[in-house]
Motif scaffolding. Structure first.
Motif, PDB file in Angstrom:
ATOM      1  N   THR A 160       0.425  -0.936   0.137  1.00  0.00           N
ATOM      2  CA  THR A 160      -0.374  -0.040   0.126  1.00  0.00           C
ATOM      3  C   THR A 160       0.846   1.474   0.166  1.00  0.00           C
ATOM      4  OG1 THR A 160       0.032  -0.112   2.379  1.00  0.00           O
ATOM      5  CG2 THR A 160      -1.744  -1.187   0.849  1.00  0.00           C
ATOM      6  N   ALA A 161       1.962   0.903   0.315  1.00  0.00           N
ATOM      7  CA  ALA A 161       3.223   2.064   0.637  1.00  0.00           C
ATOM      8  C   ALA A 161       3.561   2.586  -0.861  1.00  0.00           C
ATOM      9  CB  ALA A 161       4.001   2.200   2.027  1.00  0.00           C
ATOM     10  N   ALA A 162       3.777   3.838  -1.227  1.00  0.00           N
ATOM     11  CA  ALA A 162       4.735   3.980  -2.549  1.00  0.00           C
ATOM     12  C   ALA A 162       5.404   2.942  -2.395  1.00  0.00           C
ATOM     13  CB  ALA A 162       4.842   5.743  -2.695  1.00  0.00           C
ATOM     14  N   PRO A 163       6.384   3.117  -3.173  1.00  0.00           N
ATOM     15  CA  PRO A 163       7.875   1.923  -3.877  1.00  0.00           C
ATOM     16  C   PRO A 163       8.738   3.043  -3.627  1.00  0.00           C
ATOM     17  CG  PRO A 163       6.392   2.538  -5.775  1.00  0.00           C
ATOM     18  CD  PRO A 163       5.919   2.588  -5.041  1.00  0.00           C
ATOM     19  N   SER A 164       9.940   2.941  -3.296  1.00  0.00           N
ATOM     20  CA  SER A 164      11.411   3.420  -3.191  1.00  0.00           C
ATOM     21  C   SER A 164      12.574   2.449  -3.531  1.00  0.00           C
ATOM     22  CB  SER A 164      11.455   3.723  -1.365  1.00  0.00           C
ATOM     23  OG  SER A 164      11.199   3.020  -1.644  1.00  0.00           O
ATOM     24  N   PRO A 165      13.212   3.181  -4.694  1.00  0.00           N
ATOM     25  CA  PRO A 165      14.431   2.197  -4.560  1.00  0.00           C
ATOM     26  C   PRO A 165      15.040   1.519  -3.646  1.00  0.00           C
ATOM     27  CG  PRO A 165      14.881   5.133  -5.032  1.00  0.00           C
ATOM     28  CD  PRO A 165      13.820   4.743  -4.134  1.00  0.00           C
ATOM     29  N   ARG A 166      15.465   2.017  -2.756  1.00  0.00           N
ATOM     30  CA  ARG A 166      15.372   0.561  -1.664  1.00  0.00           C
ATOM     31  C   ARG A 166      14.323  -0.467  -1.463  1.00  0.00           C
ATOM     32  NH1 ARG A 166      18.738   1.660   2.924  1.00  0.00           N
ATOM     33  NH2 ARG A 166      18.054   4.141   2.865  1.00  0.00           N
ATOM     34  N   ALA A 167      13.410  -0.254  -1.619  1.00  0.00           N
ATOM     35  CA  ALA A 167      12.772  -1.437  -1.075  1.00  0.00           C
ATOM     36  C   ALA A 167      11.982  -2.465  -2.862  1.00  0.00           C
ATOM     37  CB  ALA A 167      11.022  -0.813  -0.852  1.00  0.00           C
ATOM     38  N   CYS A 168      12.430  -1.338  -3.675  1.00  0.00           N
ATOM     39  CA  CYS A 168      12.744  -2.150  -5.267  1.00  0.00           C
ATOM     40  C   CYS A 168      13.534  -2.662  -5.542  1.00  0.00           C
ATOM     41  CB  CYS A 168      12.548  -0.439  -6.023  1.00  0.00           C
ATOM     42  SG  CYS A 168      10.123  -0.022  -6.450  1.00  0.00           S
ATOM     43  N   ALA A 169      15.121  -2.740  -5.310  1.00  0.00           N
ATOM     44  CA  ALA A 169      15.316  -3.405  -5.355  1.00  0.00           C
ATOM     45  C   ALA A 169      16.113  -4.855  -4.600  1.00  0.00           C
ATOM     46  CB  ALA A 169      16.836  -2.337  -4.653  1.00  0.00           C
ATOM     47  N   PRO A 170      15.531  -4.619  -3.436  1.00  0.00           N
ATOM     48  CA  PRO A 170      15.103  -6.566  -3.704  1.00  0.00           C
ATOM     49  C   PRO A 170      14.522  -6.899  -3.879  1.00  0.00           C
ATOM     50  CG  PRO A 170      14.626  -4.735  -1.128  1.00  0.00           C
ATOM     51  CD  PRO A 170      15.306  -4.461  -2.117  1.00  0.00           C
ATOM     52  N   LEU A 171      13.122  -6.553  -4.244  1.00  0.00           N
ATOM     53  CA  LEU A 171      11.920  -7.060  -5.170  1.00  0.00           C
ATOM     54  C   LEU A 171      12.316  -7.673  -6.111  1.00  0.00           C
ATOM     55  CD1 LEU A 171       9.236  -7.528  -4.248  1.00  0.00           C
ATOM     56  CD2 LEU A 171       8.513  -5.248  -4.937  1.00  0.00           C
ATOM     57  N   ILE A 172      12.694  -7.141  -7.059  1.00  0.00           N
ATOM     58  CA  ILE A 172      13.582  -7.174  -8.896  1.00  0.00           C
ATOM     59  C   ILE A 172      14.410  -8.439  -7.904  1.00  0.00           C
ATOM     60  CG2 ILE A 172      14.457  -6.378 -10.529  1.00  0.00           C
ATOM     61  CD1 ILE A 172      13.903  -4.039 -10.344  1.00  0.00           C
ATOM     62  N   LEU A 173      15.336  -8.486  -7.259  1.00  0.00           N
ATOM     63  CA  LEU A 173      16.377  -9.557  -7.419  1.00  0.00           C
ATOM     64  C   LEU A 173      15.363 -10.775  -7.145  1.00  0.00           C
ATOM     65  CD1 LEU A 173      19.440  -8.589  -5.199  1.00  0.00           C
ATOM     66  CD2 LEU A 173      19.313  -9.041  -7.652  1.00  0.00           C
ATOM     67  N   ALA A 174      14.423 -10.825  -5.489  1.00  0.00           N
ATOM     68  CA  ALA A 174      13.357 -12.001  -5.260  1.00  0.00           C
ATOM     69  C   ALA A 174      12.368 -12.576  -6.345  1.00  0.00           C
ATOM     70  CB  ALA A 174      12.708 -11.453  -3.975  1.00  0.00           C
ATOM     71  N   GLN A 175      11.903 -11.853  -7.654  1.00  0.00           N
ATOM     72  CA  GLN A 175      11.510 -11.852  -8.423  1.00  0.00           C
ATOM     73  C   GLN A 175      11.886 -12.184 -10.161  1.00  0.00           C
ATOM     74  OE1 GLN A 175       7.121  -9.605  -8.913  1.00  0.00           O
ATOM     75  NE2 GLN A 175       7.202  -9.338  -6.497  1.00  0.00           N
ATOM     76  N   ASN A 176      12.990 -11.477 -10.347  1.00  0.00           N
ATOM     77  CA  ASN A 176      13.324 -11.403 -11.399  1.00  0.00           C
ATOM     78  C   ASN A 176      12.501 -11.774 -12.381  1.00  0.00           C
ATOM     79  OD1 ASN A 176      16.384 -12.039 -12.478  1.00  0.00           O
ATOM     80  ND2 ASN A 176      16.252 -13.650 -12.513  1.00  0.00           N
ATOM     81  N   MET A 177      11.470 -10.523 -12.933  1.00  0.00           N
ATOM     82  CA  MET A 177      11.339 -11.021 -14.273  1.00  0.00           C
ATOM     83  C   MET A 177      11.407 -10.296 -15.465  1.00  0.00           C
ATOM     84  SD  MET A 177       7.234 -11.617 -12.685  1.00  0.00           S
ATOM     85  CE  MET A 177       6.839 -10.030 -11.909  1.00  0.00           C
ATOM     86  N   THR A 178      11.784 -10.845 -16.585  1.00  0.00           N
ATOM     87  CA  THR A 178      11.936  -9.715 -17.410  1.00  0.00           C
ATOM     88  C   THR A 178      10.832  -9.333 -18.836  1.00  0.00           C
ATOM     89  OG1 THR A 178      12.869 -11.547 -18.408  1.00  0.00           O
ATOM     90  CG2 THR A 178      14.368 -10.161 -17.345  1.00  0.00           C
ATOM     91  N   HIS A 179      10.180 -10.326 -18.330  1.00  0.00           N
ATOM     92  CA  HIS A 179       8.333 -10.354 -19.096  1.00  0.00           C
ATOM     93  C   HIS A 179       7.438 -10.188 -18.428  1.00  0.00           C
ATOM     94  CE1 HIS A 179       6.081 -12.387 -22.825  1.00  0.00           C
ATOM     95  NE2 HIS A 179       5.678 -11.354 -23.547  1.00  0.00           N
ATOM     96  N   VAL A 180       6.246  -9.526 -18.556  1.00  0.00           N
ATOM     97  CA  VAL A 180       5.680  -8.998 -17.511  1.00  0.00           C
ATOM     98  C   VAL A 180       4.210  -8.371 -18.057  1.00  0.00           C
ATOM     99  CG1 VAL A 180       5.120  -7.629 -15.324  1.00  0.00           C
ATOM    100  CG2 VAL A 180       7.160  -8.214 -15.661  1.00  0.00           C
ATOM    101  N   THR A 181       3.375  -8.681 -17.843  1.00  0.00           N
ATOM    102  CA  THR A 181       2.088  -9.171 -18.237  1.00  0.00           C
ATOM    103  C   THR A 181       1.100  -7.321 -18.032  1.00  0.00           C
ATOM    104  OG1 THR A 181       0.905 -10.467 -17.646  1.00  0.00           O
ATOM    105  CG2 THR A 181      -0.566  -8.956 -18.200  1.00  0.00           C
TER     106      THR A 181
END
Length: 232
Positions: A160-181
């Motif tokens: 619910t909170a707005a995203p931030s670089p500090r929060a986005c970095a580990p999330l991308i490493l965890a999901q690691n998607m490149t093709h997104v709907t």
């Protein structure tokens, strides 16, 4: 002469009778006082000599002195071997130590924020403003099946909170998607790059506004992008 002598004898008899009665009265009174004294002496002796007598019946002497606070439970019975405990005062209240709450640091100021329509050739989000890619390595590219590509990785943001670089970095490493709907209303964290040789550590938040085909029948994805500066 005879009558006078008889009269005198009669008077002496009356005097002797009164004296006798007084003497008897005095004797009775003396006898009663003596009996009372004997009884008192006997009682005193009994009290003093009774080895098993009640100590409370003995004569006690009270010495006046400084008086302390009164016991709310009354005087203690001297025959009771268990002393009455004094009431324990309640413990002094202590104020709780202040609690320091650690809040998540706010996101840094955006390098750029606005709407972009990404086509099949892709866009570079690191420039200000973002621009169509000319290098062949775009950060985000629209696809024909209603999806988009994120070359360096993307992750869906569901908090619910707005995203931030500090929060986005580990999330991308965890999901690691490149093709997104590309579903309108979804938000994604996208890693962007300065160049293919120097990807850096830069992130963008991408809100999907819509997707479809343009006048030339090429796909597009319309986004609202918030791009932050390189975090290195």
């Amino acid at each position: 002469m005879t009558s006078e002598s008889g009269g005198g004898a009669t008077g002496d008899g009356r005097h002797r009778g009164r004296f006798t009665r007084h003497a008897k009265t005095v004797g009775v009174a003396v006898t009663g006082i003596a009996a009372l004294l004997v009884a008192v002496a006997g009682m005193t002796t009994l009290v003093c000599r009774d080895p098993e007598g009640d100590p409370a019946s003995a004569v006690t002497t009270t010495v006046a002195g400084p008086q302390g606070p009164q016991d709310p439970q009354g005087p203690q019975d001297p025959r009771d071997p268990t002393p009455t405990p004094s009431p324990t005062p309640p413990p002094a209240s202590t104020s709780a130590a202040p609690v320091t709450l650690r809040s998540t640091p706010p996101a840094p100021a955006a390098q750029w924020a606005g709407d972009v329509q990404v086509g099949s050739l892709g866009y570079t989000l690191t420039t200000v403003p973002p621009s169509p890619d000319q290098s062949g390595t775009p950060d985000i590219t629209a696809s024909f099946d209603g999806t988009f590509f994120a070359r360096l990785g993307a992750a869906r943001w569901t908090a619910t909170a707005a995203p931030s670089p500090r929060a986005c970095a580990p999330l991308i490493l965890a999901q690691n998607m490149t093709h997104v709907t590309a579903v309108p209303g979804d938000v994604y964290c996208v890693r962007v790059a300065h160049s293919a040789r120097n990807p850096g550590d830069q992130y963008a938040a991408v809100l999907i506004i819509g997707q479809g085909r343009d006048a030339t029948d090429f796909p597009y994805v319309r986004i609202h992008a918030t791009v932050w500066a390189d975090q290195q």
